[in-house]
Motif scaffolding. Structure first.
Motif, short mmCIF file in Angstrom:
data_model
loop_
_atom_site.label_atom_id
_atom_site.label_comp_id
_atom_site.label_asym_id
_atom_site.label_seq_id
_atom_site.Cartn_x
_atom_site.Cartn_y
_atom_site.Cartn_z
N SER A 4 122.12 17.06 46.04
CA SER A 4 121.50 15.78 46.37
C SER A 4 122.03 14.66 45.49
O SER A 4 121.89 13.49 45.80
CB SER A 4 119.98 15.87 46.25
OG SER A 4 119.62 16.31 44.95
N ASN A 19 121.65 11.08 47.30
CA ASN A 19 121.13 11.24 48.66
C ASN A 19 120.09 10.16 48.92
O ASN A 19 119.18 9.94 48.12
CB ASN A 19 120.51 12.63 48.82
CG ASN A 19 120.10 12.93 50.25
OD1 ASN A 19 119.33 12.19 50.86
ND2 ASN A 19 120.63 14.01 50.79
N GLU A 20 120.22 9.47 50.07
CA GLU A 20 119.36 8.31 50.34
C GLU A 20 117.89 8.67 50.47
O GLU A 20 117.01 7.82 50.37
CB GLU A 20 119.82 7.61 51.62
CG GLU A 20 119.78 8.48 52.86
CD GLU A 20 120.30 7.76 54.08
OE1 GLU A 20 120.12 8.31 55.19
OE2 GLU A 20 120.87 6.67 53.94
N ASP A 21 117.58 9.94 50.68
CA ASP A 21 116.18 10.37 50.81
C ASP A 21 115.55 10.77 49.48
O ASP A 21 114.37 11.10 49.41
CB ASP A 21 116.08 11.56 51.78
CG ASP A 21 116.50 11.17 53.20
OD1 ASP A 21 116.22 10.02 53.59
OD2 ASP A 21 117.11 12.01 53.88
N MET A 22 116.34 10.74 48.41
CA MET A 22 115.83 11.20 47.12
C MET A 22 114.94 10.15 46.47
O MET A 22 115.24 8.96 46.48
CB MET A 22 117.01 11.53 46.20
CG MET A 22 116.60 11.84 44.76
SD MET A 22 117.93 12.60 43.80
CE MET A 22 117.67 14.32 44.17
N ARG A 23 113.82 10.60 45.89
CA ARG A 23 112.95 9.72 45.13
C ARG A 23 113.53 9.49 43.75
O ARG A 23 114.27 10.31 43.22
CB ARG A 23 111.54 10.31 45.00
CG ARG A 23 110.83 10.56 46.32
CD ARG A 23 109.32 10.79 46.07
NE ARG A 23 109.08 11.65 44.92
CZ ARG A 23 108.94 12.97 45.01
NH1 ARG A 23 109.03 13.57 46.19
NH2 ARG A 23 108.71 13.69 43.92
#
Length: 220
Positions: A4, A19-23
């Motif tokens: 990620s 990764n664009e979905d990672m917090r």
């Protein structure tokens, strides 16, 4: 293996692909793990850094730099935009930052200055973007533009005639060093077609030359 976050390194720079979905909190945890594992690989390298895939505040950027420097032996000397990630840009950013650190002065502007915007500083300024027509940069020290200088640039505003103005593309309507000005007349317009330029004072006038390592060492 956690993919990620991908870390890519070059001779002078480091890019972190997120990764664009990672917090953000997850990112911090992964970075701690990855840089701790690769501590011996990076050793005491000095690097420019770019981060892609996540929007960050200035505080978050600072925290990421602190994490990298804490969990490895690296020193992050400059944070650049992803659009500027290649060896040549990293090299320039590092050298400019190193110069500012040696003189213990300097301020960065991240992004483009647009028409009507004025950035004024008592110390040297590096603009990581363009200075558009109608925008102004006024510095008590040097001015370095990592893009196109199309607006007004005034270096050496504190009566310093040893300052310079440098840009990857010098297309300014007006530049000024100390009390000497030069307008973008036909005399200087050809300069924009020949790559990076540096302006400095010589013989009580304005000199504008091609910017290379030899010329920069002479000015510094």
């Amino acid at each position: 293996m956690n993919n990620s976050v991908i870390i890519k390194g070059s001779k002078d720079g480091l890019t972190i692909l997120v990764n664009e979905d990672m917090r953000y909190d997850e990112l911090i945890g992964v970075l701690k793990e990855k840089f701790a594992e690769s501590r011996s690989f990076f050793k005491k390298a000095s690097m420019a850094l770019a981060i892609k895939g996540i929007e960050l505040t200035e505080c978050q950027e600072r925290e990421i730099i602190d994490v990298i420097e804490t969990y490895s032996e690296m020193k992050i000397i400059c944070l650049v935009d992803d659009s500027e990630v290649n060896n040549a840009r990293f090299y320039r950013a590092m050298k400019e930052k190193e110069y500012l650190e040696r003189t213990r002065t300097g301020q960065f502007v991240r992004g483009t200055l647009h028409k009507g915007q004025i950035f004024e500083s008592p110390v040297s300024v590096i603009v990581l973007g363009d200075v558009n027509p109608g925008a102004k940069v006024i510095s008590g020290g040097n001015i370095i533009v990592m893009g196109e200088l199309g607006g007004y640039a005034f270096a050496g505003a504190d009566n310093d005639n040893k300052c310079f103005i440098a840009a990857l593309n010098m297309n300014s309507c007006q530049i000024k060093i100390n009390n000497v000005s030069a307008r973008c007349t036909e005399k200087f317009r050809f300069l924009r077609r020949k790559g990076p330029k540096i302006a400095y004072l010589c013989n009580d006038g304005m000199c504008i030359d091609t910017l290379d390592r030899t010329e920069l060492n002479t000015i510094l």
